[in-house]
Design an enzyme around this catalytic site. Structure first.
Site, PDB file in Angstrom:
ATOM      1  N   HIS A   1      -0.395   0.564 -10.023  1.00  0.00           N
ATOM      2  CA  HIS A   1      -1.202  -0.712  -9.292  1.00  0.00           C
ATOM      3  C   HIS A   1      -1.495  -1.766 -10.243  1.00  0.00           C
ATOM      4  O   HIS A   1      -2.848  -1.774 -10.179  1.00  0.00           O
ATOM      5  CB  HIS A   1      -2.452   0.280  -8.803  1.00  0.00           C
ATOM      6  CG  HIS A   1      -2.704  -0.556  -7.497  1.00  0.00           C
ATOM      7  ND1 HIS A   1      -3.286   0.250  -6.239  1.00  0.00           N
ATOM      8  CD2 HIS A   1      -2.688  -1.915  -7.063  1.00  0.00           C
ATOM      9  CE1 HIS A   1      -3.308  -0.866  -5.219  1.00  0.00           C
ATOM     10  NE2 HIS A   1      -2.948  -1.945  -5.798  1.00  0.00           N
TER      11      HIS A   1
ATOM     12  N   GLU B   1      -3.926   7.405  -5.309  1.00  0.00           N
ATOM     13  CA  GLU B   1      -3.955   7.007  -6.862  1.00  0.00           C
ATOM     14  C   GLU B   1      -5.204   7.579  -7.542  1.00  0.00           C
ATOM     15  O   GLU B   1      -6.303   7.551  -6.979  1.00  0.00           O
ATOM     16  CB  GLU B   1      -3.902   5.298  -6.400  1.00  0.00           C
ATOM     17  CG  GLU B   1      -2.889   5.024  -5.836  1.00  0.00           C
ATOM     18  CD  GLU B   1      -2.665   3.509  -5.495  1.00  0.00           C
ATOM     19  OE1 GLU B   1      -3.653   2.766  -6.245  1.00  0.00           O
ATOM     20  OE2 GLU B   1      -1.575   2.987  -5.264  1.00  0.00           O
TER      21      GLU B   1
ATOM     22  N   ARG C   1       0.766  -1.109   0.064  1.00  0.00           N
ATOM     23  CA  ARG C   1      -0.064  -0.066  -0.016  1.00  0.00           C
ATOM     24  C   ARG C   1       0.785   1.210  -0.129  1.00  0.00           C
ATOM     25  O   ARG C   1       1.806   1.250   0.808  1.00  0.00           O
ATOM     26  CB  ARG C   1      -0.978  -0.049   1.266  1.00  0.00           C
ATOM     27  CG  ARG C   1      -1.969  -1.108   1.088  1.00  0.00           C
ATOM     28  CD  ARG C   1      -3.145  -0.783   0.136  1.00  0.00           C
ATOM     29  NE  ARG C   1      -4.048  -1.688   0.151  1.00  0.00           N
ATOM     30  CZ  ARG C   1      -4.009  -2.697  -0.863  1.00  0.00           C
ATOM     31  NH1 ARG C   1      -2.951  -2.869  -1.504  1.00  0.00           N
ATOM     32  NH2 ARG C   1      -5.143  -3.571  -0.709  1.00  0.00           N
TER      33      ARG C   1
END
Length: 332
Positions: free
Chosen positions: A289, A270, A241
């Site tokens: 991601h 993000e 994370r």
């Protein structure tokens, strides 16, 4: 069955078709048609009509969203982590929260090692160098990286993904250190990993790979102090994370040469802003991601999320329940 009497599932993003088809077998599917994500007011509207919500890790599911979902019975997160969901609020409202564990372990470990190799060998810079026409002759000092074979890897968090990364590292003959909330003698015996403190791991490792969930105690686990402990040639890998790392401190450490580089699939916010100074640095490899982004894994995740929803709508305990106190009977 008439759609008006079928349970309604709101899905916040398109996903592999087999998962959508599975949902359609037992529910009316309200699939968000656009890219990117629904904005908050749109999320509230669609949830207000839903019996089930299939959401992404990037969807903040707070008490306001749950209050809007008068009929909401289950929040199925399309992810292993669930820090985007207020689980306590869901439990208070008797809403099941589920996730998709285990299925993306190997895929995410592949991604972590991909980032490690790319950062170690300057792969992105080499690609640009070649495409931009700078390769005019072979030279012994061009694009020098660092060996992975025989180097020391430090794994922070020896859960399923951390252990999968360790298995890959063994194939490269790496010395593997780990630190975790609990020591794991079985993994030490199987994988040949060595337990140590975080400080010792940071000081000794050539590569540090983060595999810890985001919790209050892991927020900014790697900050300026920790980065100062690392070798000036060390490379930090993060597929966990974004906020496990103090991103501003990392940017400074990369700019100043405190550490040698980084490979990042996650960020504090993000998507990361194109203007973020981190993206100006040549010693960092970045990805949007995509740790679980293979056709096979994303399909399995969708099918698992669908099965979690189906179980709750049928009055059964879902296979991957997060707030376990909601059900006192074993899975059926």
């Amino acid at each position: 069955m008439n759609n008006s009497v079928r349970p309604r599932v709101f899905v916040t993003r398109d996903m592999p078709q087999p998962a959508i088809d599975r949902l359609k077998e037992f529910a009316y599917v309200d699939l968000w048609p656009a890219f990117p994500a629904p904005e908050k007011h749109e999320l509230l509207y669609h949830v207000s009509q839903a019996d089930a919500l299939l959401c992404m890790l990037s969807d903040p599911i707070d008490e306001e969203v749950m209050a809007a979902g008068k009929k909401l019975r289950v929040i199925s997160n399309y992810a292993v982590g669930y820090d985007n969901i207020d689980v306590a609020a869901a439990t208070k409202r008797n809403i099941a929260v589920t996730n998709t564990p285990d299925v993306l372990t190997e895929t995410t470990a592949d991604m972590a090692f991909t980032l490690l190799m790319a950062a170690a060998r300057n792969l992105i810079a080499a690609d640009r160098f070649t495409r931009d026409g700078f390769w005019i002759a072979w030279h012994p000092l061009v694009l020098l990286g660092h060996d992975v074979s025989g180097a020391t890897l430090g794994i922070v968090g020896l859960g399923r993904i951390g252990q999968a990364v360790a298995r890959r590292a063994r194939g490269f003959g790496m010395r593997i250190l780990y630190t975790s909330r609990h020591r794991n003698p079985a993994a030490e015996a199987e994988l040949g990993v060595e337990y140590c403190s975080l400080e010792e791991l940071l000081q000794q490792s050539d590569y540090v790979s983060l595999h810890t969930p985001l919790m209050p105690e892991t927020y900014h686990l790697i900050g300026a102090k920790e980065l100062q402990l690392m070798k000036p040639t060390a490379i930090l890998i993060n597929t966990s994370r974004g906020n496990v790392v103090d991103q501003e401190a990392l940017t400074t450490a990369l700019q100043d040469g405190t550490i040698g580089g980084a490979g990042l699939d996650v960020f504090k916010e993000e998507p990361i802003s194109p203007d973020d100074p981190l993206l100006e640095l040549s010693n960092v490899v970045v990805a949007p991601h995509i740790g679980s982004a293979t056709i096979e894994t994303r399909t399995k995740m969708g099918m698992m999320a669908a099965e979690n929803i189906k179980a709750v709508l049928e009055g059964r305990r879902p296979p991957n329940l997060v707030n376990k106190d909601l059900y006192n009977t074993p899975s059926k």
